[in-house]
Design an enzyme around this catalytic site. Sequence first.
Site, PDB file in Angstrom:
ATOM      1  N   ASN A 205     -16.192  -1.824  21.816  1.00  0.00           N
ATOM      2  CA  ASN A 205     -16.874  -2.295  20.655  1.00  0.00           C
ATOM      3  C   ASN A 205     -16.192  -2.496  19.237  1.00  0.00           C
ATOM      4  OD1 ASN A 205     -17.211   0.072  20.512  1.00  0.00           O
ATOM      5  ND2 ASN A 205     -19.896  -0.412  19.503  1.00  0.00           N
ATOM      6  N   GLU A 306     -19.627  11.453  20.973  1.00  0.00           N
ATOM      7  CA  GLU A 306     -20.683   9.916  20.192  1.00  0.00           C
ATOM      8  C   GLU A 306     -21.170   9.150  21.535  1.00  0.00           C
ATOM      9  OE1 GLU A 306     -20.881  10.325  16.874  1.00  0.00           O
ATOM     10  OE2 GLU A 306     -18.968  11.459  16.435  1.00  0.00           O
ATOM     11  N   GLU A 515     -17.476  13.605  13.334  1.00  0.00           N
ATOM     12  CA  GLU A 515     -16.103  12.666  13.015  1.00  0.00           C
ATOM     13  C   GLU A 515     -15.866  11.918  12.058  1.00  0.00           C
ATOM     14  OE1 GLU A 515     -16.018   9.370  16.214  1.00  0.00           O
ATOM     15  OE2 GLU A 515     -14.889  11.006  18.140  1.00  0.00           O
TER      16      GLU A 515
HETATM   17  P1  NAP Z   1     -19.267   2.785  28.538  1.00  0.00           P
HETATM   18  O1  NAP Z   1     -20.008   2.271  29.245  1.00  0.00           O
HETATM   19  O2  NAP Z   1     -20.245   4.174  28.258  1.00  0.00           O
HETATM   20  O3  NAP Z   1     -17.732   3.246  28.611  1.00  0.00           O
HETATM   21  C1  NAP Z   1     -17.603   3.833  27.040  1.00  0.00           C
HETATM   22  C2  NAP Z   1     -16.031   4.468  27.289  1.00  0.00           C
HETATM   23  O4  NAP Z   1     -15.776   5.090  28.623  1.00  0.00           O
HETATM   24  C3  NAP Z   1     -14.859   3.354  28.514  1.00  0.00           C
HETATM   25  O5  NAP Z   1     -14.036   3.143  28.180  1.00  0.00           O
HETATM   26  C4  NAP Z   1     -15.329   2.805  29.841  1.00  0.00           C
HETATM   27  O6  NAP Z   1     -14.506   2.520  30.834  1.00  0.00           O
HETATM   28  C5  NAP Z   1     -15.197   4.953  29.921  1.00  0.00           C
HETATM   29  N1  NAP Z   1     -16.326   5.007  31.071  1.00  0.00           N
HETATM   30  C6  NAP Z   1     -17.488   4.563  31.803  1.00  0.00           C
HETATM   31  N2  NAP Z   1     -18.014   4.715  32.482  1.00  0.00           N
HETATM   32  C7  NAP Z   1     -16.883   6.563  32.800  1.00  0.00           C
HETATM   33  C8  NAP Z   1     -16.827   7.795  34.089  1.00  0.00           C
HETATM   34  N3  NAP Z   1     -17.625   7.635  35.016  1.00  0.00           N
HETATM   35  N4  NAP Z   1     -15.623   8.141  33.598  1.00  0.00           N
HETATM   36  C9  NAP Z   1     -14.925   7.869  32.500  1.00  0.00           C
HETATM   37  N5  NAP Z   1     -14.838   7.357  31.480  1.00  0.00           N
HETATM   38  C10 NAP Z   1     -15.890   6.281  32.345  1.00  0.00           C
HETATM   39  O7  NAP Z   1     -20.007   2.461  27.083  1.00  0.00           O
HETATM   40  P2  NAP Z   1     -19.815   0.985  26.436  1.00  0.00           P
HETATM   41  O8  NAP Z   1     -20.762   0.420  27.670  1.00  0.00           O
HETATM   42  O9  NAP Z   1     -18.851   0.370  26.437  1.00  0.00           O
HETATM   43  O10 NAP Z   1     -20.020   1.423  24.910  1.00  0.00           O
HETATM   44  C11 NAP Z   1     -21.341   0.795  24.249  1.00  0.00           C
HETATM   45  C12 NAP Z   1     -21.813   2.028  24.178  1.00  0.00           C
HETATM   46  O11 NAP Z   1     -21.219   3.445  23.328  1.00  0.00           O
HETATM   47  C13 NAP Z   1     -23.117   1.758  23.565  1.00  0.00           C
HETATM   48  O12 NAP Z   1     -24.260   3.077  24.324  1.00  0.00           O
HETATM   49  C14 NAP Z   1     -22.917   2.533  21.567  1.00  0.00           C
HETATM   50  O13 NAP Z   1     -23.706   2.886  21.643  1.00  0.00           O
HETATM   51  C15 NAP Z   1     -21.714   3.849  22.099  1.00  0.00           C
HETATM   52  N6  NAP Z   1     -21.347   3.749  20.950  1.00  0.00           N
HETATM   53  C16 NAP Z   1     -21.666   4.583  20.318  1.00  0.00           C
HETATM   54  C17 NAP Z   1     -20.628   4.430  19.303  1.00  0.00           C
HETATM   55  C18 NAP Z   1     -21.349   6.868  18.695  1.00  0.00           C
HETATM   56  O14 NAP Z   1     -19.500   7.077  17.127  1.00  0.00           O
HETATM   57  N7  NAP Z   1     -21.914   7.535  18.353  1.00  0.00           N
HETATM   58  C19 NAP Z   1     -19.819   4.188  18.726  1.00  0.00           C
HETATM   59  C20 NAP Z   1     -20.131   3.028  19.335  1.00  0.00           C
HETATM   60  C21 NAP Z   1     -20.257   2.972  20.605  1.00  0.00           C
HETATM   61  P3  NAP Z   1     -14.408   0.937  31.084  1.00  0.00           P
HETATM   62  O15 NAP Z   1     -14.946  -0.272  29.782  1.00  0.00           O
HETATM   63  O16 NAP Z   1     -13.734   0.928  31.965  1.00  0.00           O
HETATM   64  O17 NAP Z   1     -15.571   0.940  31.622  1.00  0.00           O
END
Ligand code: NAP
Length: 535
Positions: A205, A306, A515
């Site tokens: 995102n 995060e 961060e």
């Molecule tokens: P996600 O599914 O957790 O994916 C984030 C990253 O982790 C991607 O690179 C993903 O790869 C990787 N990943 C997924 N499963 C993994 C595993 N088992 N082992 C290692 N890496 C793995 O999250 P998302 O849906 O992409 O992003 C949205 C989420 O991020 C929301 O919950 C949002 O609130 C959170 N977010 C938090 C912040 C903050 O600063 N707190 C900022 C932005 C977003 P793939 O893409 O290949 O699946």
Amino acid sequence: MATCFWLRSCGARRLGSTFPGCRLHPRAGGLVPAPGPAPGPAQLRGYAGGLPGLSAALLRTDSFVGGRWLPAAATFPVQDPASGAALGMVADCGVSEARAAVRAAYEAFCSWREVSAKERSSLLRKWYNLMIQNKDDLARIITAESGKPLKEAHGEILYSAFFLEWFSEEARRVYGDIIYTPAKDKRALVLKQPVGVAAVITPWNFPSAMITRKVGAALAAGCTVVVKPAEDTPFSALALAELASQAGIPPGVYNVIPCSRKNAKEVGEAICTDPLVSKISFTGSTTTGKILLHHAANSVKRVSMELGGLAPFIVFDSANVDQAVAGALASKFRNTGQTCVCSNRFLVQRGIHDAFVKAFAEAMKKNLHVGNGFEEGTTQGPLINEKAVEKVEKQVNDAVSKGATIVTGGKRHHLGKNFFEPTLLSNVTQDMLCTHEETFGPLAPVIKFDTEEEAIAIANATDVGLAGYFYSQDPAQIWRVAEQLEVGMVGVNEGLISSVECPFGGVKQSGLGREGSKYGIDEYLELKYVCYGGL
Ligand code: NAP
């Protein structure tokens, strides 16, 4: 254990000879490409040409390890979420590429940690300057791979570059301490040293800013990194690698290993459990964060997490309606509702409720324009994929089936399978999915409340706590509520709160660590106590 100590000793430089095609850099001591043709546009693989007018040098499709562009045995496709058009085929790294990247990062760490803070600072500054010089191309890459409206993509590139600028300045402001103990013949010193290699895993995102927010701090502290970007958005991470290389960041300091979602689990495990890695820095969902925390626990690594949020947006009776509506639009609909700090639940006090809902609906109709992110005037791009659309649709249907009213929107948008109408729901109650499950889409559900205590109780009735917003003109109430909200960041009469100078992070299951800001670099530094005796 003995093996681990040996592996983690920077004296063990002979490890470099095991990395195929690379040799040790005479100055940096890290891995550099073996003699051969210089990397250039000719090495681009698989780019489908879906982004006309962009500098080919920034559109990389191979992994970037030890300063080299390396293909993988397989590739995966990346698509424009607005049109579904193929953007290119990107190297699909697996466990062996992940291990090689860690090795390269570790070799580079042994030298990078010795580079003076001033020089690290100046290299980060050069990287920042190159981002600014290339900001238009970088923004177009973000829009192409994430669907984000171009204006927002430009905003992200500046935000992203500012982290490099900020941490280039912070690099020179890492201080230790001298402590006077009761013993007259001793002095205690506190040194700050880089943690080591950081495994950096980022979401789609903010394909650029979520990387520089971590990497800027890591490199400033003297750490090196292996970045695994999200499957949907690898191009921004790879473009950053090209610019890092142009800036003179030494080989192996910034490595990128893109991979498909199919490989994410094992690649993530490989980099997060490798004994040469000392730190895991993750931005993404709480579910994935918990998996990575398990990896960290087994090998006792430092972590920064995060994670997801469920931001409450509270409007008290004393609020200025126009101000609250402007804040609601900004905090809810940025990136089409796909930011971790997006308002997820609107809590509106009975006295102002009807006026707020009416004005919010009018402002949504007037200001939100759904379209392709490249089109002038678009404020709401597509969601990242159809699964994301299904989630919003499910939440709307669930809410309506339990008594919520659709004020505006409420269904998929005719533009295509990844588009959803900006939606406002009223008569929302706490038993509805949208009030306790992160939406990550353009849905604003409004709950009516009567008292401040009730609003605080609803806002805090969740196991996450990233951001929270409230609107009030009552100074005493502002203090009370700001202190009582169980979140890491609060917007008071303000819907946009992110800034490189301020600490970003959450409480509860929204994460660990902060961060950006003057605190961000601490996540990549160890304290070492030295007792200096015999004085
Ligand atoms: P996600 O599914 O957790 O994916 C984030 C990253 O982790 C991607 O690179 C993903 O790869 C990787 N990943 C997924 N499963 C993994 C595993 N088992 N082992 C290692 N890496 C793995 O999250 P998302 O849906 O992409 O992003 C949205 C989420 O991020 C929301 O919950 C949002 O609130 C959170 N977010 C938090 C912040 C903050 O600063 N707190 C900022 C932005 C977003 P793939 O893409 O290949 O699946």
